[in-house]
Design a protein around this motif. Structure first.
Motif, PDB file in Angstrom:
ATOM      1  N   VAL A  17      77.293   4.198 116.369  1.00 42.12           N
ATOM      2  CA  VAL A  17      77.024   3.405 117.575  1.00 42.12           C
ATOM      3  C   VAL A  17      78.330   2.969 118.228  1.00 42.12           C
ATOM      4  N   ALA A  18      79.302   2.535 117.433  1.00 43.41           N
ATOM      5  CA  ALA A  18      80.587   2.113 118.011  1.00 43.41           C
ATOM      6  C   ALA A  18      81.285   3.281 118.700  1.00 43.41           C
ATOM      7  N   LEU A  19      81.267   4.449 118.079  1.00 44.87           N
ATOM      8  CA  LEU A  19      81.918   5.618 118.692  1.00 44.87           C
ATOM      9  C   LEU A  19      81.147   6.140 119.902  1.00 44.87           C
ATOM     10  N   SER A  20      79.855   5.841 119.983  1.00 48.17           N
ATOM     11  CA  SER A  20      79.086   6.280 121.148  1.00 48.17           C
ATOM     12  C   SER A  20      79.453   5.488 122.402  1.00 48.17           C
ATOM     13  N   THR A  21      80.221   4.411 122.244  1.00 55.94           N
ATOM     14  CA  THR A  21      80.680   3.641 123.405  1.00 55.94           C
ATOM     15  C   THR A  21      82.085   4.056 123.833  1.00 55.94           C
ATOM     16  N   LEU A  22      82.584   5.130 123.266  1.00 59.14           N
ATOM     17  CA  LEU A  22      83.954   5.586 123.527  1.00 59.14           C
ATOM     18  C   LEU A  22      84.237   5.783 125.016  1.00 59.14           C
ATOM     19  N   ARG A  23      83.289   6.296 125.747  1.00 57.46           N
ATOM     20  CA  ARG A  23      83.501   6.574 127.179  1.00 57.46           C
ATOM     21  C   ARG A  23      83.177   5.398 128.086  1.00 57.46           C
ATOM     22  N   HIS A  24      82.719   4.317 127.509  1.00 59.37           N
ATOM     23  CA  HIS A  24      82.453   3.122 128.305  1.00 59.37           C
ATOM     24  C   HIS A  24      83.774   2.400 128.557  1.00 59.37           C
ATOM     25  N   PRO A  25      83.874   1.722 129.699  1.00 61.79           N
ATOM     26  CA  PRO A  25      85.123   0.998 130.002  1.00 61.79           C
ATOM     27  C   PRO A  25      85.418  -0.081 128.956  1.00 61.79           C
ATOM     28  N   VAL A  91      76.322  -2.384 120.573  1.00 60.83           N
ATOM     29  CA  VAL A  91      74.932  -2.389 121.044  1.00 60.83           C
ATOM     30  C   VAL A  91      74.843  -3.081 122.400  1.00 60.83           C
ATOM     31  N   PHE A  92      75.528  -4.202 122.562  1.00 64.61           N
ATOM     32  CA  PHE A  92      75.528  -4.888 123.860  1.00 64.61           C
ATOM     33  C   PHE A  92      76.106  -3.994 124.947  1.00 64.61           C
ATOM     34  N   THR A  93      77.132  -3.256 124.625  1.00 66.05           N
ATOM     35  CA  THR A  93      77.743  -2.339 125.598  1.00 66.05           C
ATOM     36  C   THR A  93      76.747  -1.258 126.005  1.00 66.05           C
ATOM     37  N   ARG A  98      75.015  -0.060 133.640  1.00 66.58           N
ATOM     38  CA  ARG A  98      76.279   0.533 134.098  1.00 66.58           C
ATOM     39  C   ARG A  98      76.481   0.228 135.573  1.00 66.58           C
ATOM     40  N   THR A  99      77.718  -0.069 135.940  1.00 59.69           N
ATOM     41  CA  THR A  99      78.045  -0.297 137.339  1.00 59.69           C
ATOM     42  C   THR A  99      78.398   1.040 137.969  1.00 59.69           C
ATOM     43  N   ALA A 103      83.360   5.783 145.853  1.00 63.43           N
ATOM     44  CA  ALA A 103      83.932   7.084 146.200  1.00 63.43           C
ATOM     45  C   ALA A 103      85.363   7.238 145.687  1.00 63.43           C
ATOM     46  N   ASP A 104      86.123   6.131 145.614  1.00 65.87           N
ATOM     47  CA  ASP A 104      87.514   6.230 145.160  1.00 65.87           C
ATOM     48  C   ASP A 104      87.642   6.109 143.645  1.00 65.87           C
ATOM     49  N   GLY A 105      86.532   6.020 142.932  1.00 70.06           N
ATOM     50  CA  GLY A 105      86.546   5.960 141.467  1.00 70.06           C
ATOM     51  C   GLY A 105      86.504   4.565 140.906  1.00 70.06           C
ATOM     52  N   ALA A 106      86.674   3.550 141.747  1.00 69.89           N
ATOM     53  CA  ALA A 106      86.598   2.168 141.266  1.00 69.89           C
ATOM     54  C   ALA A 106      85.125   1.768 141.100  1.00 69.89           C
ATOM     55  N   THR A 107      84.906   0.771 140.247  1.00 65.84           N
ATOM     56  CA  THR A 107      83.528   0.295 140.072  1.00 65.84           C
ATOM     57  C   THR A 107      83.220  -0.744 141.138  1.00 65.84           C
TER      58      THR A 107
END
Length: 108
Positions: A17-25, A91-93, A98-99, A103-107
């Motif tokens: 679960v922790a590694l599944s959040t690797l791509r999250h900010p 888990v909270f992540t 998701r935000t 267009a410029d890649g910012a959230t």
């Protein structure tokens, strides 16, 4: 069955679960915070488990333990504190909405 074998699924789920959040900010920041939290939780577990075992509130059958201890507390007791420190934020992540990116890649 030993307590070490019982803790293995908890460790595996936590790692997955922790590694599944690797791509999250904020992954690195979250892992650092989890590391700090795990040190605090392990310290508290060491203190209070030793007090409770010394007071005779509970015991562990020796045949189910690895033999490694921190004071009177078996090392297997610390797995749950370690898992909690990394699993709960992950888990909270994963459950947080998701935000969307602009267009410029910012959230937004």
């Amino acid at each position: 069955m030993t307590y070490t074998v019982i803790t293995l699924p908890f460790l595996a789920v936590t790692a997955f679960v922790a590694l599944s959040t690797l791509r999250h900010p904020g992954f690195g920041r979250r892992m650092a915070a989890s590391g700090i939290a795990s040190v605090a939780l392990i310290a508290l577990t060491a203190i209070f488990d030793n007090v409770m075992i010394a007071a005779g509130l509970f015991t562990y059958p020796e045949q189910h333990l690895s033999g490694l201890r921190i004071g009177l507390a078996p090392i297997e007791d610390f797995t749950y504190a370690l898992c909690a420190a990394f699993l709960v934020p992950a888990v909270f992540t994963l459950l947080a909405p998701r935000t969307p990116a602009t267009a410029d890649g910012a959230t937004a």
